[in-house]
Motif scaffolding. Structure first.
Motif, mmCIF file in Angstrom:
data_model
loop_
_atom_site.group_PDB
_atom_site.id
_atom_site.type_symbol
_atom_site.label_atom_id
_atom_site.label_comp_id
_atom_site.label_asym_id
_atom_site.label_seq_id
_atom_site.Cartn_x
_atom_site.Cartn_y
_atom_site.Cartn_z
ATOM 1 N N VAL A 13 -78.609 -48.198 -3.135
ATOM 2 C CA VAL A 13 -80.007 -49.533 -3.472
ATOM 3 C C VAL A 13 -79.908 -50.362 -2.247
ATOM 4 C CG1 VAL A 13 -79.706 -51.021 -5.830
ATOM 5 C CG2 VAL A 13 -78.357 -49.475 -5.710
ATOM 6 N N ALA A 14 -81.372 -50.842 -2.800
ATOM 7 C CA ALA A 14 -81.298 -52.024 -1.772
ATOM 8 C C ALA A 14 -81.074 -53.507 -2.483
ATOM 9 C CB ALA A 14 -83.034 -51.846 -1.502
ATOM 10 N N ALA A 15 -80.420 -53.517 -2.027
ATOM 11 C CA ALA A 15 -79.948 -55.027 -2.418
ATOM 12 C C ALA A 15 -79.583 -56.324 -1.638
ATOM 13 C CB ALA A 15 -78.623 -54.870 -3.495
ATOM 14 N N VAL A 16 -79.282 -57.606 -1.745
ATOM 15 C CA VAL A 16 -78.779 -58.799 -0.748
ATOM 16 C C VAL A 16 -77.523 -59.544 -1.284
ATOM 17 C CG1 VAL A 16 -81.700 -58.359 0.041
ATOM 18 C CG2 VAL A 16 -80.462 -59.763 -1.805
ATOM 19 N N ASN A 17 -77.192 -60.535 -0.979
ATOM 20 C CA ASN A 17 -76.471 -61.809 -0.802
ATOM 21 C C ASN A 17 -77.486 -62.578 -1.607
ATOM 22 O OD1 ASN A 17 -74.507 -63.664 -0.662
ATOM 23 N ND2 ASN A 17 -72.944 -61.736 -0.680
ATOM 24 N N ARG A 18 -76.841 -63.412 -2.326
ATOM 25 C CA ARG A 18 -77.032 -65.104 -2.957
ATOM 26 C C ARG A 18 -77.648 -65.223 -1.306
ATOM 27 N NH1 ARG A 18 -73.560 -66.492 -7.689
ATOM 28 N NH2 ARG A 18 -75.369 -67.738 -7.624
ATOM 29 N N SER A 19 -77.211 -65.419 -0.324
ATOM 30 C CA SER A 19 -76.861 -66.187 0.029
ATOM 31 C C SER A 19 -78.322 -65.561 1.796
ATOM 32 C CB SER A 19 -75.393 -66.239 1.487
ATOM 33 O OG SER A 19 -75.388 -65.154 2.503
ATOM 34 N N ALA A 20 -78.456 -64.151 1.356
ATOM 35 C CA ALA A 20 -80.051 -64.083 2.220
ATOM 36 C C ALA A 20 -80.774 -65.071 2.300
ATOM 37 C CB ALA A 20 -79.609 -62.510 1.779
ATOM 38 N N GLY A 21 -81.677 -65.215 3.159
ATOM 39 C CA GLY A 21 -82.392 -65.679 3.582
ATOM 40 C C GLY A 21 -83.702 -65.541 3.093
ATOM 41 N N PHE A 22 -84.963 -66.299 2.999
ATOM 42 C CA PHE A 22 -86.010 -66.043 2.486
ATOM 43 C C PHE A 22 -86.611 -64.595 3.762
ATOM 44 C CE2 PHE A 22 -90.160 -66.900 -0.221
ATOM 45 C CZ PHE A 22 -90.543 -66.107 0.768
ATOM 46 N N HIS A 23 -86.246 -65.342 4.404
ATOM 47 C CA HIS A 23 -87.135 -63.777 5.168
ATOM 48 C C HIS A 23 -86.855 -62.443 5.536
ATOM 49 C CE1 HIS A 23 -89.416 -62.572 8.828
ATOM 50 N NE2 HIS A 23 -88.096 -61.528 9.320
ATOM 51 N N THR A 24 -84.916 -62.394 4.985
ATOM 52 C CA THR A 24 -84.095 -61.173 4.828
ATOM 53 C C THR A 24 -84.744 -60.946 3.024
ATOM 54 O OG1 THR A 24 -82.649 -62.153 6.222
ATOM 55 C CG2 THR A 24 -82.135 -60.348 4.939
ATOM 56 N N VAL A 25 -84.929 -61.053 2.645
ATOM 57 C CA VAL A 25 -85.026 -60.837 1.411
ATOM 58 C C VAL A 25 -86.771 -60.738 1.356
ATOM 59 C CG1 VAL A 25 -86.034 -61.300 -1.078
ATOM 60 C CG2 VAL A 25 -84.119 -62.617 0.427
ATOM 61 N N ALA A 26 -87.658 -60.830 2.218
ATOM 62 C CA ALA A 26 -89.104 -60.559 2.148
ATOM 63 C C ALA A 26 -89.229 -58.963 3.208
ATOM 64 C CB ALA A 26 -90.000 -61.414 3.186
ATOM 65 N N GLU A 27 -87.864 -58.860 4.635
ATOM 66 C CA GLU A 27 -88.569 -57.792 5.408
ATOM 67 C C GLU A 27 -88.200 -56.676 4.683
ATOM 68 O OE1 GLU A 27 -85.973 -57.908 8.596
ATOM 69 O OE2 GLU A 27 -87.567 -57.967 10.272
ATOM 70 N N LEU A 28 -86.604 -57.094 3.808
ATOM 71 C CA LEU A 28 -86.046 -55.611 3.351
ATOM 72 C C LEU A 28 -87.500 -54.930 1.978
ATOM 73 C CD1 LEU A 28 -83.310 -53.845 2.860
ATOM 74 C CD2 LEU A 28 -82.300 -55.168 1.522
ATOM 75 N N LEU A 29 -88.044 -55.550 0.812
ATOM 76 C CA LEU A 29 -88.570 -55.275 -0.044
ATOM 77 C C LEU A 29 -89.778 -55.027 0.572
ATOM 78 C CD1 LEU A 29 -88.960 -59.132 -2.034
ATOM 79 C CD2 LEU A 29 -88.013 -56.928 -3.064
ATOM 80 N N ILE A 30 -90.434 -55.423 1.708
ATOM 81 C CA ILE A 30 -91.486 -54.240 2.508
ATOM 82 C C ILE A 30 -91.031 -52.978 2.699
ATOM 83 C CG2 ILE A 30 -92.727 -54.821 4.716
ATOM 84 C CD1 ILE A 30 -93.061 -57.648 3.961
ATOM 85 N N SER A 31 -89.960 -52.982 3.760
ATOM 86 C CA SER A 31 -88.916 -51.530 4.600
ATOM 87 C C SER A 31 -88.914 -51.554 3.871
ATOM 88 C CB SER A 31 -87.909 -52.334 5.778
ATOM 89 O OG SER A 31 -86.318 -52.810 4.778
ATOM 90 N N ARG A 32 -87.874 -51.429 2.381
ATOM 91 C CA ARG A 32 -87.585 -50.314 1.239
ATOM 92 C C ARG A 32 -88.178 -49.862 0.285
ATOM 93 N NH1 ARG A 32 -82.012 -49.720 1.244
ATOM 94 N NH2 ARG A 32 -82.274 -48.171 -0.557
#
Length: 227
Positions: A13-32
């Motif tokens: 599963v692609a998931a993020v910690n609640r402290s992950a930054g905006f750019h990290t979230v956007a990058e993961l959504l796109i890459s996955r």
């Protein structure tokens, strides 16, 4: 057999910690290649879900308040009119996954029947559900696409399961997951039960009733509430 979420869910599963930054979230959504993903606390518990729509709130509100020609799409106008304006504005200022996420998340469990997961998705208008253990920790994710996998079962497999469920008391044929039942039962109630059992088999699209019965025991039941 009743399939459960565990049979069809994805465990990577692609998931993020609640402290992950905006750019990290956007990058993961796109890459996955996903449109949304669970947000976790430090103990791997699901605390929310962040989606493309949550990230787009930043651009939407920026243009809404600073763009002269901007007119929000219909869905956004309905959302604003329904009273969620404050939430959208909050998300437009968000810098982390915790700021951006929708919380609490709608979740399911590995042992939940897939029909329950489907109903939960439909009730809340979501496309995926994080799957959690009894402690609320992420173990997988299930999507609408995962749920329809049950309809890819082979006709022969479905036919065998229907025959087993009916104890060989009816003739069973299956074509493109449509079950046809033929034969004669002693009682009408037995035929009704056979149809219900066949329809409850995972992967069955429809059941065609060509059953007969010798006695209508349902018609013999007393009518309650009559004069």
């Amino acid at each position: 057999m009743t399939s459960t979420v565990e049979n069809v869910m994805t465990t990577e599963v692609a998931a993020v910690n609640r402290s992950a930054g905006f750019h990290t979230v956007a990058e993961l959504l796109i890459s996955r290649g996903v449109s949304g993903m669970p947000v976790l606390d430090d103990d791997n518990r699901v605390v929310g879900v962040v989606s493309e729509a949550d990230l787009l709130a930043k651009q939407e509100f920026k243009e809404r308040y600073y763009g002269d020609d901007y007119r929000p799409p219909l869905r956004a106008r309905i959302r604003h009119a329904s009273g969620s304006e404050g939430s959208g504005y909050r998300k437009s200022l968000g810098e982390t996954a915790g700021d951006l996420m929708t919380s609490p998340a709608h979740v399911t469990t590995p042992d939940a029947p897939i029909v329950s997961a489907a109903r939960l998705m439909d009730r809340h208008g979501v496309k995926r559900l994080p799957v959690v253990d009894p402690g609320g920790r992420l173990v997988g994710i299930v999507s609408r696409r995962d749920l329809i996998k049950v309809f890819l079962r082979q006709d022969q497999e479905i036919e065998q399961e229907v025959r087993t469920a009916l104890h060989g008391q009816a003739e069973v044929t299956v074509h493109d997951a449509v079950v046809t039942l033929t034969g004669t039962y002693a009682e009408r109630s037995q035929a009704v039960t056979a149809l219900r059992l066949a329809g409850n088999i995972d992967g069955v699209v429809a059941v065609r009733d060509e059953l007969a019965y010798k006695h209508d025991d349902i018609a013999d039941l007393p009518m309650w509430g009559g004069a």
